[in-house]
Design a protein around this motif. Sequence first.
Motif, PDB file in Angstrom:
ATOM      1  N   GLU A  25       0.805  -1.223   0.000  1.00 49.87           N
ATOM      2  CA  GLU A  25       0.000   0.000   0.000  1.00 49.87           C
ATOM      3  C   GLU A  25       0.836   1.269   0.000  1.00 49.87           C
ATOM      4  OE1 GLU A  25      -3.638   2.059   2.465  1.00 49.87           O
ATOM      5  OE2 GLU A  25      -3.424  -0.101   2.421  1.00 49.87           O
ATOM      6  N   TYR A  26       1.916   1.312   0.791  1.00 47.73           N
ATOM      7  CA  TYR A  26       2.676   2.544   0.956  1.00 47.73           C
ATOM      8  C   TYR A  26       4.022   2.552   0.244  1.00 47.73           C
ATOM      9  CZ  TYR A  26      -0.723   3.287   4.637  1.00 47.73           C
ATOM     10  OH  TYR A  26      -1.888   3.432   5.328  1.00 47.73           O
ATOM     11  N   GLY A  27       4.488   1.415  -0.175  1.00 43.63           N
ATOM     12  CA  GLY A  27       5.786   1.330  -0.820  1.00 43.63           C
ATOM     13  C   GLY A  27       6.881   0.987   0.177  1.00 43.63           C
ATOM     14  N   PRO A  28       7.922   0.283  -0.282  1.00 41.31           N
ATOM     15  CA  PRO A  28       8.967  -0.170   0.640  1.00 41.31           C
ATOM     16  C   PRO A  28       9.783   0.970   1.255  1.00 41.31           C
ATOM     17  CG  PRO A  28       9.470  -0.802  -1.624  1.00 41.31           C
ATOM     18  CD  PRO A  28       8.108  -0.225  -1.624  1.00 41.31           C
ATOM     19  N   GLU A  29       9.926   2.096   0.531  1.00 37.35           N
ATOM     20  CA  GLU A  29      10.712   3.205   1.066  1.00 37.35           C
ATOM     21  C   GLU A  29      10.036   3.822   2.299  1.00 37.35           C
ATOM     22  OE1 GLU A  29       9.550   3.365  -2.186  1.00 37.35           O
ATOM     23  OE2 GLU A  29      11.336   2.461  -3.088  1.00 37.35           O
ATOM     24  N   ARG A  30       8.730   4.008   2.220  1.00 42.95           N
ATOM     25  CA  ARG A  30       8.009   4.616   3.348  1.00 42.95           C
ATOM     26  C   ARG A  30       7.962   3.664   4.540  1.00 42.95           C
ATOM     27  NH1 ARG A  30       2.039   6.659   4.259  1.00 42.95           N
ATOM     28  NH2 ARG A  30       2.501   8.351   5.691  1.00 42.95           N
ATOM     29  N   VAL A  31       7.816   2.372   4.275  1.00 38.41           N
ATOM     30  CA  VAL A  31       7.812   1.388   5.367  1.00 38.41           C
ATOM     31  C   VAL A  31       9.172   1.364   6.046  1.00 38.41           C
ATOM     32  CG1 VAL A  31       7.603  -1.072   5.901  1.00 38.41           C
ATOM     33  CG2 VAL A  31       5.979  -0.003   4.337  1.00 38.41           C
ATOM     34  N   GLU A  32      10.253   1.441   5.251  1.00 39.85           N
ATOM     35  CA  GLU A  32      11.598   1.474   5.832  1.00 39.85           C
ATOM     36  C   GLU A  32      11.807   2.741   6.658  1.00 39.85           C
ATOM     37  OE1 GLU A  32      15.227   0.542   7.116  1.00 39.85           O
ATOM     38  OE2 GLU A  32      13.847  -0.803   6.085  1.00 39.85           O
ATOM     39  N   LEU A  33      11.311   3.870   6.164  1.00 42.43           N
ATOM     40  CA  LEU A  33      11.388   5.117   6.924  1.00 42.43           C
ATOM     41  C   LEU A  33      10.629   4.974   8.248  1.00 42.43           C
ATOM     42  CD1 LEU A  33      12.043   8.159   7.207  1.00 42.43           C
ATOM     43  CD2 LEU A  33       9.873   8.595   6.027  1.00 42.43           C
ATOM     44  N   ALA A  34       9.452   4.404   8.198  1.00 43.20           N
ATOM     45  CA  ALA A  34       8.658   4.214   9.422  1.00 43.20           C
ATOM     46  C   ALA A  34       9.392   3.322  10.420  1.00 43.20           C
ATOM     47  CB  ALA A  34       7.297   3.630   9.077  1.00 43.20           C
ATOM     48  N   ASN A  35      10.056   2.290   9.924  1.00 45.90           N
ATOM     49  CA  ASN A  35      10.819   1.406  10.812  1.00 45.90           C
ATOM     50  C   ASN A  35      11.998   2.141  11.457  1.00 45.90           C
ATOM     51  OD1 ASN A  35       9.152  -0.811  10.397  1.00 45.90           O
ATOM     52  ND2 ASN A  35      10.339  -1.519   8.629  1.00 45.90           N
ATOM     53  N   ARG A  36      12.710   2.961  10.665  1.00 48.16           N
ATOM     54  CA  ARG A  36      13.826   3.729  11.223  1.00 48.16           C
ATOM     55  C   ARG A  36      13.348   4.746  12.248  1.00 48.16           C
ATOM     56  NH1 ARG A  36      15.420   4.453   5.688  1.00 48.16           N
ATOM     57  NH2 ARG A  36      15.055   6.660   5.978  1.00 48.16           N
ATOM     58  N   VAL A  37      12.236   5.404  11.949  1.00 50.47           N
ATOM     59  CA  VAL A  37      11.657   6.379  12.861  1.00 50.47           C
ATOM     60  C   VAL A  37      11.227   5.696  14.156  1.00 50.47           C
ATOM     61  CG1 VAL A  37       9.605   7.820  13.189  1.00 50.47           C
ATOM     62  CG2 VAL A  37      10.990   8.100  11.145  1.00 50.47           C
ATOM     63  N   GLN A  38      10.593   4.528  14.049  1.00 48.98           N
ATOM     64  CA  GLN A  38      10.151   3.802  15.233  1.00 48.98           C
ATOM     65  C   GLN A  38      11.334   3.376  16.097  1.00 48.98           C
ATOM     66  OE1 GLN A  38       6.894   3.338  16.248  1.00 48.98           O
ATOM     67  NE2 GLN A  38       7.931   2.751  18.119  1.00 48.98           N
ATOM     68  N   ALA A  39      12.434   3.004  15.464  1.00 49.89           N
ATOM     69  CA  ALA A  39      13.631   2.639  16.225  1.00 49.89           C
ATOM     70  C   ALA A  39      14.160   3.840  17.008  1.00 49.89           C
ATOM     71  CB  ALA A  39      14.707   2.094  15.291  1.00 49.89           C
ATOM     72  N   LEU A  40      14.127   5.022  16.396  1.00 47.68           N
ATOM     73  CA  LEU A  40      14.562   6.228  17.094  1.00 47.68           C
ATOM     74  C   LEU A  40      13.626   6.556  18.262  1.00 47.68           C
ATOM     75  CD1 LEU A  40      15.635   8.535  14.126  1.00 47.68           C
ATOM     76  CD2 LEU A  40      17.113   7.553  15.889  1.00 47.68           C
ATOM     77  N   ILE A  41      12.336   6.411  18.052  1.00 48.20           N
ATOM     78  CA  ILE A  41      11.375   6.671  19.132  1.00 48.20           C
ATOM     79  C   ILE A  41      11.598   5.708  20.279  1.00 48.20           C
ATOM     80  CG2 ILE A  41       8.923   6.570  19.757  1.00 48.20           C
ATOM     81  CD1 ILE A  41       8.314   7.598  16.923  1.00 48.20           C
ATOM     82  N   ASP A  42      11.817   4.434  19.965  1.00 49.46           N
ATOM     83  CA  ASP A  42      12.056   3.430  21.004  1.00 49.46           C
ATOM     84  C   ASP A  42      13.329   3.738  21.791  1.00 49.46           C
ATOM     85  OD1 ASP A  42       9.763   2.104  20.262  1.00 49.46           O
ATOM     86  OD2 ASP A  42      10.819   0.627  19.017  1.00 49.46           O
ATOM     87  N   ALA A  43      14.302   4.357  21.123  1.00 45.91           N
ATOM     88  CA  ALA A  43      15.553   4.729  21.785  1.00 45.91           C
ATOM     89  C   ALA A  43      15.427   6.052  22.543  1.00 45.91           C
ATOM     90  CB  ALA A  43      16.675   4.823  20.759  1.00 45.91           C
ATOM     91  N   GLY A  44      14.250   6.695  22.469  1.00 45.22           N
ATOM     92  CA  GLY A  44      14.048   7.954  23.178  1.00 45.22           C
ATOM     93  C   GLY A  44      14.557   9.168  22.426  1.00 45.22           C
ATOM     94  N   LYS A  45      14.814   9.033  21.143  1.00 44.64           N
ATOM     95  CA  LYS A  45      15.337  10.136  20.335  1.00 44.64           C
ATOM     96  C   LYS A  45      14.225  10.710  19.461  1.00 44.64           C
ATOM     97  CE  LYS A  45      19.901   8.067  20.237  1.00 44.64           C
ATOM     98  NZ  LYS A  45      20.970   7.540  19.399  1.00 44.64           N
ATOM     99  N   CYS A  46      13.266  11.332  20.130  1.00 44.52           N
ATOM    100  CA  CYS A  46      12.084  11.825  19.426  1.00 44.52           C
ATOM    101  C   CYS A  46      12.395  12.985  18.477  1.00 44.52           C
ATOM    102  CB  CYS A  46      11.013  12.227  20.441  1.00 44.52           C
ATOM    103  SG  CYS A  46      10.363  10.825  21.362  1.00 44.52           S
ATOM    104  N   ARG A  47      13.287  13.871  18.883  1.00 43.24           N
ATOM    105  CA  ARG A  47      13.626  15.006  18.010  1.00 43.24           C
ATOM    106  C   ARG A  47      14.256  14.534  16.715  1.00 43.24           C
ATOM    107  NH1 ARG A  47      14.896  20.384  21.180  1.00 43.24           N
ATOM    108  NH2 ARG A  47      13.651  19.987  23.022  1.00 43.24           N
ATOM    109  N   GLU A  48      15.152  13.559  16.819  1.00 47.33           N
ATOM    110  CA  GLU A  48      15.786  13.021  15.615  1.00 47.33           C
ATOM    111  C   GLU A  48      14.760  12.325  14.730  1.00 47.33           C
ATOM    112  OE1 GLU A  48      16.876  12.658  18.683  1.00 47.33           O
ATOM    113  OE2 GLU A  48      18.991  13.190  18.779  1.00 47.33           O
ATOM    114  N   ALA A  49      13.811  11.626  15.358  1.00 47.97           N
ATOM    115  CA  ALA A  49      12.773  10.930  14.592  1.00 47.97           C
ATOM    116  C   ALA A  49      11.902  11.934  13.838  1.00 47.97           C
ATOM    117  CB  ALA A  49      11.921  10.074  15.523  1.00 47.97           C
TER     118      ALA A  49
END
Length: 120
Positions: free
Chosen positions: A73-97
């Motif tokens: 539905e969204y394309g592999p690039e957007r899903v990969e971006l979402a995964n990277r962003v989620q990893a940053l959020i899980d690490a507590g780096k919300c500003r970077e995300a």
Amino acid sequence: MICKAILSGALALALLTPAAALAQQSPPANNGSSGGVGVGAYGRMTEQQEGWRFESEEMRRRNSMTPEEAEAEYGPERVELANRVQALIDAGKCREARAMANDAGERLMALRIRQTCRAR
């Protein structure tokens, strides 16, 4: 004339009834919980609340997309971006995300990150 008096009396009674009913209601009992709502001890849920929580979590699991459906539905690039962003959020780096989502042009994703991180 009598009909008009009866009609105006009935209308006045109909208008006063909700206000009178509200005035006669007793205030809710305050058992120590926040807001005076009588639900029991802090942190406890009623059976209805527990059932609703279970049903909403179950519905969320049933309706969630698989990784394959998300990529379709969204394309592999957007899903990969979402995964990277989620990893940053899980690490507590919300500003970077948020910066990563904004740089990618994902305004709605950045907004969701702000809402999610505010709750943490």
